[in-house]
Design an enzyme around this catalytic site. Structure first.
Site, PDB file in Angstrom:
ATOM      1  N   HIS A  83       0.811  -1.232  -0.155  1.00 39.99           N
ATOM      2  CA  HIS A  83      -0.146  -0.098  -0.034  1.00 39.99           C
ATOM      3  C   HIS A  83       0.888   1.382   0.005  1.00 39.99           C
ATOM      4  CE1 HIS A  83      -2.685   2.923   2.298  1.00 39.99           C
ATOM      5  NE2 HIS A  83      -3.152   2.967   0.888  1.00 39.99           N
ATOM      6  N   CYS A  85      -0.055   0.400   9.744  1.00 37.70           N
ATOM      7  CA  CYS A  85       0.004   1.707   9.244  1.00 37.70           C
ATOM      8  C   CYS A  85      -1.708   1.852   8.654  1.00 37.70           C
ATOM      9  CB  CYS A  85       0.649   1.983   8.027  1.00 37.70           C
ATOM     10  SG  CYS A  85       2.477   1.931   8.739  1.00 37.70           S
ATOM     11  N   HIS A  86      -2.186   1.224   8.058  1.00 42.20           N
ATOM     12  CA  HIS A  86      -3.514   1.438   7.253  1.00 42.20           C
ATOM     13  C   HIS A  86      -4.416   0.181   7.307  1.00 42.20           C
ATOM     14  CE1 HIS A  86      -0.857   4.556   5.552  1.00 42.20           C
ATOM     15  NE2 HIS A  86      -1.965   5.145   5.992  1.00 42.20           N
ATOM     16  N   GLY A  87      -3.867  -0.806   7.993  1.00 48.84           N
ATOM     17  CA  GLY A  87      -4.811  -2.174   8.387  1.00 48.84           C
ATOM     18  C   GLY A  87      -4.946  -3.132   7.311  1.00 48.84           C
TER      19      GLY A  87
END
Length: 176
Positions: A116, A140-142
Site C-alpha cells: 500500500h 499503518c492502514h490495516g
C-alpha cells in the site's frame, strides 16, 4: 611525389586520426567505468541466508537491498489454510505453489514491505500481531495478509512481493 604513393599530408591525417582515437579511448574508459555500481552496492545485490534454524510456524526477518525480507517456515496447517482459499476470490490471485519453490512449498520468502504505502507489516517476529488471516498485518492502514502473504483485507493493492531467490542447498537460500 608519386601519384600512387603516400603523401606527407596523408600521413599527417592518419597520425592525427589515430592520436584523436587513442585520446578518446583514454577519456571514455574512466567515464564508462565510473557508471558501474560501487563495491558496497554489489555486495548488497544478494543476500545469503541459512534457514536451518527456522522451526515450522516461525519466521525470520533479514535484509535485502536495505529492505526487510520475511522468510517463513509454514506449518502443514498454514499450508492447508492457504491452499483452501478460492484463488478467484483474491484481489491478487496467486496460489501458494506460485509463491514458493517446487519441493520447498513450506518455505515462503517475501519482501517485508506493504504494497500500500511501504510500511513494514507485523507477523514475522515472536508475539507480533498476524492479522485476521494468520499471516501478516500492516499497522499503518490495516492491511491483512494470509499465511501465503496474499492480501485479503485492507487497502494494499497486491500481495507481498516474492523476490528472486534460489536454494543453494537444503538449508541455504540466496535472495537476489
Amino acid at each position: 611525389m608519386a601519384e600512387g604513393g603516400v603523401r606527407r599530408r596523408d600521413f599527417i591525417e592518419i597520425a592525427a586520426t589515430a592520436a584523436a582515437g587513442t585520446g578518446a579511448i583514454f577519456v571514455l574508459i574512466p567515464l564508462v567505468s565510473q557508471m558501474a555500481p560501487s563495491k558496497d552496492v554489489l555486495a548488497e545485490s544478494t543476500t545469503e541466508l541459512d534457514i536451518s534454524a527456522i522451526e515450522p510456524g516461525q519466521a525470520v526477518k533479514a535484509v535485502f537491498r536495505k529492505q526487510p525480507v520475511f522468510v517463513r517456515n509454514l506449518t502443514p496447517e498454514e499450508m492447508t489454510a492457504a491452499e483452501a482459499v478460492d484463488v478467484g476470490d483474491l484481489r491478487d490471485p496467486q496460489t501458494l505453489a506460485e509463491r514458493t519453490k517446487p519441493g520447498k512449498e513450506n518455505i515462503l520468502v517475501t519482501m517485508g514491505v506493504c504494497t500500500h504505502l511501504g510500511c513494514v507489516p507485523l507477523g514475522a517476529g515472536e508475539g507480533e500481531v498476524k492479522g485476521e488471516f494468520g499471516g501478516y498485518f500492516c499497522p499503518c492502514h490495516g492491511s491483512h495478509y494470509d499465511t501465503a502473504a496474499r492480501i485479503r483485507k485492507g487497502p494494499a493493492p497486491t500481495n507481498l512481493v516474492v523476490p528472486d531467490y534460489e536454494f543453494t542447498s537444503d538449508t541455504t537460500i540466496v535472495i537476489g
